[in-house]
Design an enzyme around this catalytic site. Structure first.
Site, mmCIF file in Angstrom:
data_model
loop_
_atom_site.group_PDB
_atom_site.id
_atom_site.type_symbol
_atom_site.label_atom_id
_atom_site.label_comp_id
_atom_site.label_asym_id
_atom_site.label_seq_id
_atom_site.Cartn_x
_atom_site.Cartn_y
_atom_site.Cartn_z
ATOM 1 N N GLY A 45 1.605 63.733 61.470
ATOM 2 C CA GLY A 45 0.767 63.329 60.340
ATOM 3 C C GLY A 45 0.559 61.847 60.118
ATOM 4 O O GLY A 45 0.082 61.448 59.059
ATOM 5 N N ASP A 85 -3.379 71.323 62.648
ATOM 6 C CA ASP A 85 -2.492 71.298 63.808
ATOM 7 C C ASP A 85 -1.908 72.672 64.046
ATOM 8 O O ASP A 85 -1.808 73.487 63.135
ATOM 9 C CB ASP A 85 -1.360 70.281 63.629
ATOM 10 C CG ASP A 85 -0.762 69.848 64.961
ATOM 11 O OD1 ASP A 85 -1.065 68.719 65.391
ATOM 12 O OD2 ASP A 85 -0.014 70.625 65.585
ATOM 13 N N ASP A 110 -6.329 63.505 67.938
ATOM 14 C CA ASP A 110 -5.300 62.851 68.747
ATOM 15 C C ASP A 110 -4.526 63.910 69.523
ATOM 16 O O ASP A 110 -3.354 63.755 69.846
ATOM 17 C CB ASP A 110 -4.363 62.074 67.797
ATOM 18 C CG ASP A 110 -3.370 61.198 68.542
ATOM 19 O OD1 ASP A 110 -3.674 60.812 69.701
ATOM 20 O OD2 ASP A 110 -2.294 60.900 67.999
ATOM 21 N N LYS A 133 -8.659 61.526 71.742
ATOM 22 C CA LYS A 133 -7.800 61.117 72.847
ATOM 23 C C LYS A 133 -8.312 61.714 74.152
ATOM 24 O O LYS A 133 -8.721 62.870 74.194
ATOM 25 C CB LYS A 133 -6.370 61.601 72.586
ATOM 26 C CG LYS A 133 -5.421 61.107 73.667
ATOM 27 C CD LYS A 133 -4.011 61.627 73.597
ATOM 28 C CE LYS A 133 -3.332 61.462 72.316
ATOM 29 N NZ LYS A 133 -1.904 61.259 72.322
HETATM 30 C C1 LIG Z 1 0.212 63.208 69.725
HETATM 31 S S1 LIG Z 1 0.410 64.464 68.554
HETATM 32 C C2 LIG Z 1 -0.594 63.905 67.255
HETATM 33 C C3 LIG Z 1 0.045 62.824 66.442
HETATM 34 C C4 LIG Z 1 -0.690 62.553 65.165
HETATM 35 N N1 LIG Z 1 -2.013 62.021 65.419
HETATM 36 C C5 LIG Z 1 0.060 61.601 64.284
HETATM 37 O O1 LIG Z 1 -0.360 60.478 64.185
HETATM 38 O O2 LIG Z 1 1.061 61.984 63.703
HETATM 39 C C6 LIG Z 1 -0.491 65.781 69.278
HETATM 40 C C7 LIG Z 1 -0.576 67.036 68.468
HETATM 41 O O3 LIG Z 1 -1.547 67.899 69.012
HETATM 42 C C8 LIG Z 1 -1.227 69.207 68.596
HETATM 43 N N2 LIG Z 1 -1.974 70.212 69.344
HETATM 44 C C9 LIG Z 1 -1.907 70.451 70.670
HETATM 45 N N3 LIG Z 1 -2.736 71.462 70.989
HETATM 46 C C10 LIG Z 1 -3.330 71.871 69.843
HETATM 47 C C11 LIG Z 1 -4.277 72.885 69.533
HETATM 48 N N4 LIG Z 1 -4.768 73.671 70.483
HETATM 49 N N5 LIG Z 1 -4.668 73.014 68.260
HETATM 50 C C12 LIG Z 1 -4.158 72.220 67.295
HETATM 51 N N6 LIG Z 1 -3.262 71.251 67.545
HETATM 52 C C13 LIG Z 1 -2.843 71.070 68.799
HETATM 53 C C14 LIG Z 1 0.252 69.241 68.827
HETATM 54 O O4 LIG Z 1 0.821 70.246 68.041
HETATM 55 C C15 LIG Z 1 0.692 67.841 68.415
HETATM 56 O O5 LIG Z 1 1.205 67.824 67.139
#
Ligand SMILES: C[S@@+](CC[C@H](N)C(=O)[O-])C[C@H]1O[C@@H](n2cnc3c(N)ncnc32)[C@H](O)[C@@H]1O
EC number: 2.1.1.205
Lengths: 329, 1120
Positions: free
Chosen positions: A53, A75, A116, A156
């Protein structure tokens, strides 16, 4: 290695903790904004793949407008609540999740969609790159439903083999597509951010949620597999040069003179998938193969076979191995 | 650019690939293995021959193979021919292969069909195939002509992480899809009312809390198995899945893996799973683990196949290794621990020590001074003798050699040793040695000729007894040959001993961790010349050792000592094998040593398996390989360094009690005392395992640097052996072979020496160096030569190598590669460790360290360059790019045996990514050495090392504190070449006497410029430190979007040709010399995350070989 070793190795990790961000990624969004003024005039934003978050934190602090519903965060993972942020838990590539997000924007558009998202990498590069591309395309598909004309989309990307296919896809919908890398993202990382401005879908485009957007494929004219013509968008490094270097190891006492104090992580992860396996392991309850001593032969004469009867199963002696790693026909 | 212009230049062709093995399938008695886009075909010929037959190249273009599906034959005949669907990523191709009369042939291949989405599974439906695609849709496809017949999506559109197709016709086709939401969706594509009309899922199954990576369905038992990110495998009772609406019941939830589970496979009686923890587990359908196969290294097992008829499991790893394992059901046959029931009214006393004389006789002593024999074949106890002098304290040791030569020795607390012939215990000989306790006892055997018994007594005196037998065999003779003196320490006794072939020396280990070398016949060695350089004090010392004043025999000191090599816990064994001495210790390491000129030299420190912190011994297995014995917490472990397998694991309670080990071809035995009894573990087949390494793995993790060292020409006598049948003959493999020697280093903490024969496209790993404690990121080579030196050159190659990486650690070692017809590659490589350096050690040694800022021990070395001054007496310099923002210079002296930090600069103030050195030579000028460094901010700096070396400290800022390195002054040129990190850097002199400098960056751009060096003429330069060379940039070009990702490899091949490689997996050639670099052509390669590239010219044509290292290794050829 103590708990401070990660603080030394990764200055942004440490700064994030010290500044109350839930993840070091916060700096990436801040640095992107420094370069592109992403938040200017933004009142409603979507944060896809938001957990834990930190981007939602940045968005809720930086964008204008009042009241709840300014930021919708989505998410797969559960996320600790944040004031002013509507949360949806679900897979953004799934039709039902996409529908749920869009419902929040009926009648009024979003100004900014950020994503992201990153899959849990498996280490098989082609799978990881594909999965990452599907997240971006799913985010784009959602953006085509909620973004106002002229709106902005930041996602990303992994700059791997097929990244030019994504660029060509994004170019269809936006008047300007750039590839940006904030200085807080490591040199060694293949991640970067596609910054797409001026949402302008092609004439006659009807957004259709039920069909996934599939990646483009190579063609022989505009985006060649191995020719000179490839769609490579301009690259911009964000964050000014005086920013900390994410690849450098810093001493704990940074130059600004402040004394180092260890800060615990802001938001520990919520129930990772391997939790149960770890608990079992800690309790020594993982299944184990049966060692001979677990089923001891209590008396000597219980040895089932005489020792002389040997090598009944060495049809393939280990010496007949193929040392050659490789040969061409 | 038009199409014509495109193909003027020849393209690079891939000639070698080493990638993770991502697909495996058994077809008849063949094994198909997918490696990148290629298929390797192995013959699993049951006659005992197992080998690779053929590599079918480039089946999937730029895709990687993820699976094979063999078309079922109606008449069930798959003995010599098969249609195989090969798929991976979005690509599909059908090949028809045959292997009749053991000739492998590709009969036909279809076009390469590109799908719009990822293919998770393929199923043959008569002549067509069904494909399960990435967003939960199914295609019916005609693979021969390449056209889609039907396309049915599921209403629940989402991305999948795996899918499994069931059924043999379109009508009954069933999809089990693993969604990102961890659910399983079961649906029936044939239920679609019309093409493209979405079908709703029939059932949803949840259970896993992580995504599902693999599924397997066993129709005969109605079972489905799933493998997940949550580290578990689940077994579901599903019945016939083709029938809608059936009940799905989770009947097993199996936790056994310690990381994600990548693969699962159901067999009639077993369930096989494998994953990221590199372990392949065999379960019963009830969820019990029956066997565990360990041995792959790195990031896991990616592919799994089984041959049910032969009970084989085959695994393919991320390390590109392929292994074959035997399914044995529950445990291994003939394995077991048994208690030997010693306790009995007729055998009073408690057990004190146990030993094994060969594999079938066990000896033990009690605290009543009685010696017992247990015959493992007859299975009964027999008392040999009883001697009350051996009551309270007794050591027991059986002699080495086959069946222990029928001898054992005992020693007591009063300085007495008893040698007992086991068959005639009445003929035992007593020999009084010391006035006090005998601390330790060990044997040394030379062939069958010489048998010594060594006993340590008070005051560090070690007596050497010679044992011989009368011709009758009935009587034995024990005579004292000499006495040795051990170096002083608190616990001053030896722990182990062995003869060093041919027999002039004895090598011993002591309780203080030192390894010692003694002359075996010191009295004939009066002339110090014989044993080489005798150290001071190696002569006889008068019997002044205090405690033992009874007889004034001379005591001989060691001629060579490696003091405290194994640390305070002591040496546990010494073994001589194949020209080396191996020592093991309780420090968890084993060393390879060499005796040269009467001196002990450490060659390499070797690591054992994780957690084995007490290495107890080393044993040569009949098949010629070596196994390591040791303790891992309370387990005794026999571990194979070659296969990385734990061959035996016995929970014995630890190494502190008395134990014994013996191993013959027939059986291995391990005896230990526990709860007042003797416990015996026996395993048939000894330490050899039937498991087969079909292909050795290379690095388990990313390769971070590749360097070509040189080439060796092998004469016909050293031909790489060709497989006999004509089919196996590689074209061009006859004639003298030129073999490139390449070194790679990796995140797996090792450096590997590889031989790449130019003609066969194969690779052989010669040796691995495991001294680093963290990942190795960079290497540099210097001092290339031939064995025997320039005076009497012999075939082969020698070189010195410096490697560096994480934890601010650097190692120097030398390699000697020479022809050896006994190895598969025709080459052998010997490594000698020379020196090492750690920044924090260096800091710890400084006296004034409280006044300095501690060097960050987490500093990573990112890149290395060797700078060789041409001045006699000055060793080469090693320049290191460091993550803490420094460029550091080290000096190497004494051919690399001394490595010292000399100077540093924090000019860049950010992580330095690259260093590169070059020399400037011009008529009338002194040869000059330059160093170029590049950082994460896109800037380059040039340093004039010649001036630094010429004027020494005059141009260097002296350190703030004595003992600290000098500070390099200001660079002679800085240049902002890119906007962000520079990941590759190279230079080349031009005909005009300038230098071409090229750099590649994270942003995908290339920067090329011409650098002119204005140096002072020779005469004027003399003694004038102010006359520094001036650097100017003449022409400067930049190619902004040369690549779509980091340019991590860049080499200028000639003043007109340059090649670049990037993480975007393109190898691109550029024309230079006419202004801006121009694109010539580009090739898509298969290694992801390329971190480094090396290129070298190949003769006779004007060609180049390019080796790319990343998550794998690939070599390309390019002819100009
Ligand atoms: C790098 S983290 C994001 C960090 C966030 N932007 C922050 O600043 O806290 C990537 C996230 O993508 C989510 N994610 C991966 N595949 C996903 C999907 N199919 N649907 C939703 N979320 C997904 C993961 O659960 C993870 O929490």
């Amino acid at each position: 290695m103590g708990r401070t070793s990660k603080d030394k190795r990764d200055v942004y990790y440490r700064l994030a903790k010290e500044n109350g961000w839930r993840a070091r990624s916060a700096f990436k969004l801040l640095q992107l904004d420094e370069e592109f003024h992403l938040f200017q005039g933004v009142t409603r934003a979507v944060d896809l793949c938001a957990a834990p978050g930190s981007w939602s934190q940045v968005l809720s602090q930086k964008i204008g407008g009042q009241g709840p519903g300014r930021v919708v965060a989505v998410d797969l993972q559960a996320m600790a609540p944040l004031p002013g942020v509507i949360q949806i838990q679900g897979d953004i590539t799934q039709l039902s999740t996409a529908k749920e997000i869009i419902q929040h924007f009926e009648g009024c558009h979003a100004d900014l969609v950020v994503c992201d998202g990153a899959p849990d990498v498996t280490g098989l590069h082609d799978v990881d790159e594909y999965m990452q591309a599907q997240l971006l395309l799913a985010a784009l598909n959602i953006a085509t439903h909620v973004l106002k004309p002229g709106g902005c989309f930041v996602a990303k990307i992994f700059r791997g083999r097929d990244v030019t296919l994504l660029y060509s896809q994004l170019r269809v919908f936006f008047s300007s597509v750039l590839c940006a890398k904030p200085r807080s993202s490591r040199n060694s990382s293949i991640e970067a951010f596609a910054v797409c401005r001026g949402y302008d879908p092609p004439e006659g485009f009807v957004a259709d949620l039920t069909k996934p957007l599939l990646d483009h494929s190579y063609d022989s004219d505009f985006n060649q597999l191995d020719g000179p013509t490839r769609i490579i968008v301009p690259f911009v490094t964000c964050g000014d040069l005086s920013a900390y270097d994410s690849d450098r190891s810093y001493p704990l006492n940074l130059q600004d003179g402040s004394e180092y104090k260890y800060t615990p992580p802001t938001q520990p992860p919520i129930s990772p998938p391997y939790q149960e396996a770890c608990t079992l392991k800690k309790k020594g309850q993982l299944a184990k193969e049966t060692h001979p001593q677990d089923c001891p032969i209590s008396r000597v004469d219980a040895l089932s076979q005489p020792l002389a009867a040997i090598q009944c199963h060495t049809v393939l002696g280990p010496e007949i191995k193929d040392n050659k790693m490789n040969c061409t026909p | 650019m038009d199409a014509l212009g495109d193909y003027v230049w020849p393209r690079a062709t891939s000639e070698l690939i080493l990638l993770p093995v991502t697909g495996l399938e058994c077809v008849g008695d063949r094994l198909l293995a997918g490696e990148g886009p290629d298929v390797l075909v192995y013959s699993l010929d049951f006659g005992g021959h197992l080998r690779m037959m053929k590599r079918v190249q480039n089946l999937l273009g730029h895709y990687l193979i993820h699976g094979f599906r063999v078309r079922p034959e109606p008449n069930g005949d798959l003995d010599s021919e098969a249609m195989v669907a090969v798929f991976g990523s979005k690509g599909l191709r059908i090949v028809k292969i045959s292997w009749g009369q053991s000739r492998f042939r590709e009969l036909w291949r279809s076009g390469l069909w590109n799908m719009s989405d990822w293919i998770w599974d393929v199923r043959w439906l008569e002549g067509n195939v069904a494909l399960a695609l990435g967003h939960n849709s199914v295609l019916l496809y005609d693979p021969v002509v390449g056209c889609m017949l039907q396309d049915v999506p599921c209403t629940d559109r989402c991305t999948l992480s795996s899918a499994c197709l069931i059924g043999d016709t379109w009508k009954e086709l069933t999809v089990v899809a693993g969604a990102i939401s961890n659910q399983l969706l079961v649906w029936y594509p044939a239920a679609a009312l019309a093409d493209n009309k979405p079908v709703a899922p029939d059932r949803r199954v949840s259970g896993h809390v992580g995504v599902i990576f693999s599924m397997s369905y066993l129709e005969s038992k109605g079972l489905l198995a799933t493998a997940s990110e949550d580290r578990s495998v689940r077994i579901w009772k599903v019945g016939d899945l083709r029938v809608p609406g059936g009940r799905v019941q989770n009947i097993g939830h199996c936790f056994g893996h310690s990381a994600r589970v990548w693969q699962v496979k159901l067999l009639e009686n077993y369930l096989i799973s494998a994953g990221e923890d590199c372990v392949c587990l065999v379960w019963s359908h009830e969820g019990e683990i029956l066997q565990a196969f360990r041995g792959h290294q790195g990031r896991g097992i990616r592919a799994l196949a089984a041959h049910e008829m032969q009970a084989w499991v085959i695994t393919g790893g991320d390390d590109s290794g392929i292994r074959l394992w035997h399914l044995a059901g529950r445990g291994y046959p003939g394995l077991g621990v048994s208690a030997l029931s010693f306790k009995s009214p007729s055998r009073p006393g408690t057990l004190k020590a146990v030993t094994l004389a060969g594999s079938w006789r066990l000896l033990t002593v009690t605290d009543t001074g009685a010696l017992y024999l247990y015959d493992l074949e007859v299975k009964c106890w027999e008392k040999l003798l009883e001697d009350k002098h051996f009551q309270s304290y007794c050591l027991l040791e059986a002699a080495p050699g086959p069946e222990g030569l029928g001898l054992c020795a005992m020693a007591n607390g009063e300085g007495c040793v008893k040698v007992v012939p086991i068959n005639t215990p009445t003929a035992a000989v007593d020999h009084g040695l010391f006035a006090g306790k005998v601390h330790s006892l060990s044997w040394a055997l030379r062939g069958y000729e010489e048998l010594l018994l060594l006993a340590s007594g008070p005051g560090g005196v070690m007596a050497c007894l010679e044992i011989s037998a009368a011709l009758s065999g009935k009587a034995i003779f024990v005579t004292e040959r000499c006495r040795y003196l051990l170096p002083p320490s608190k616990q001053r006794w030896h722990t182990c001993s062995a003869f060093v072939p041919p027999g002039d020396f004895l090598v011993c280990g002591d309780r203080r961790g030192s390894v010692l070398l003694f002359p075996s016949r010191p009295e004939v060695l009066k002339d110090p010349g014989v044993g080489g350089k005798a150290e001071a004090g190696s002569g006889p010392v008068g019997g002044d050792s205090g405690t033992d004043g009874s007889n004034a025999v001379a005591e001989w000191s060691p001629v060579s000592t490696l003091h405290s090599l194994h640390g305070k816990q002591g040496v546990t064994s010494v073994t001589c094998h194949a020209g080396y001495v191996y020592s093991t210790g309780r420090d968890g390491a084993y060393y390879q040593l060499l005796v040269r000129g009467g001196q002990l030299q450490p060659v390499l420190r070797q690591k054992t398996c994780r957690g084995m912190n007490w290495v107890a011994g080393l044993h040569m297995v009949p098949d010629g390989s070596m196994v390591i014995l040791g303790f891992h917490a309370n387990e005794f472990v026999v571990w194979s360094p070659r296969s990385h397998e734990k061959l035996h694991v016995v929970s014995c309670g630890g190494g502190h009690r008395s134990w014994a080990f013996s191993d013959t071809e027939a059986a291995m035995a391990f005896a230990y005392l526990k709860d007042g009894d003797v416990m015996l573990y026996q395993a048939l087949g000894g330490c050899t395992r039937p498991h087969v390494i079909l292909r050795e793995g290379l690095h388990g993790r990313e390769i971070t640097c590749v360097k070509r060292v040189g080439a060796i020409t092998l004469g016909p006598e050293f031909q790489v052996p060709c497989l006999e049948q004509p089919d196996f003959l590689e074209p061009g493999s006859e004639g003298p072979g030129l073999t490139d020697i390449v070194i790679t280093c990796s995140e797996d903490t090792t450096v590997c020496v590889l031989a790449l024969p130019t003609t066969t496209g194969s690779a052989h790993a010669l040796t691995a160096v495991c001294n680093h404690i963290s990942s190795v990121r960079a290497m540099a080579v210097w001092g290339l030569g031939t064995p025997g030196g320039s005076h009497s050159p012999q075939p082969g190659l020698t070189a010195n190598i410096v490697s560096a990486g994480g934890r601010a650690e650097m190692h120097c070692f030398s390699i000697v590669v020479s022809p050896d017809s006994g190895t598969p590659s025709g080459l052998a490589c010997h490594v000698m460790h020379l020196s090492s350096h750690r920044l924090d050690d260096y800091w710890d040694q400084q006296r004034n360290r409280h006044r300095m800022v501690k060097v960050d021990p987490e500093t990573r070395y990112m890149s290395l360059a060797i700078c060789e001054p041409d001045r006699p007496g000055v060793g080469p310099l090693v320049a290191a790019a460091c993550s803490d923002g420094a460029v550091r210079l080290f000096v190497l002296q004494d051919s690399g045996r001394i490595l010292q930090l000399f100077a540093e600069t924090f000019h860049h103030e950010r992580c330095v990514l690259k260093v590169h050195s070059f020399t400037h030579e011009a008529p009338n000028q002194q040869r000059r050495l330059f160093l170029c460094s590049a950082a994460t901010d896109g800037s380059l700096a040039f340093w004039d090392l010649t001036t630094v070396l010429d004027h020494g400290s005059a141009l260097l800022e002296p350190p703030a504190e004595p003992g600290l390195p000098y500070q390099l002054g200001t660079p002679c040129l800085t240049l902002q070449a890119h906007s962000c990190g520079i990941n590759s850097l190279h230079t080349m002199p031009t005909r005009e006497g300038h230098h071409l400098v090229a750099s590649g960056s994270e942003d995908g751009s290339l920067h090329v410029f011409v650098l002119a060096v204005k140096a002072p003429e020779l005469e004027e330069a003399v003694g004038e430190p102010e006359l520094m060379p001036q650097l100017h940039v003449l022409e400067e070009y930049s190619v902004p979007c040369a690549h779509a990702a980091h340019v991590t490899g860049l080499k200028i091949l000639s003043p007109t040709l340059m090649v670049s490689a990037s993480i975007d997996q393109r190898l691109t050639f550029w024309r230079l010399g006419h202004g801006e670099p121009t694109f010539m052509n580009s090739t898509v390669y298969h290694v992801p995350d390329v971190a480094d590239m090396d290129c070298w010219p190949v003769s006779p044509e004007f060609g180049h070989r390019c080796a790319l290292g990343g998550q794998g290794l690939e070599v390309y050829n390019w002819y100009d």
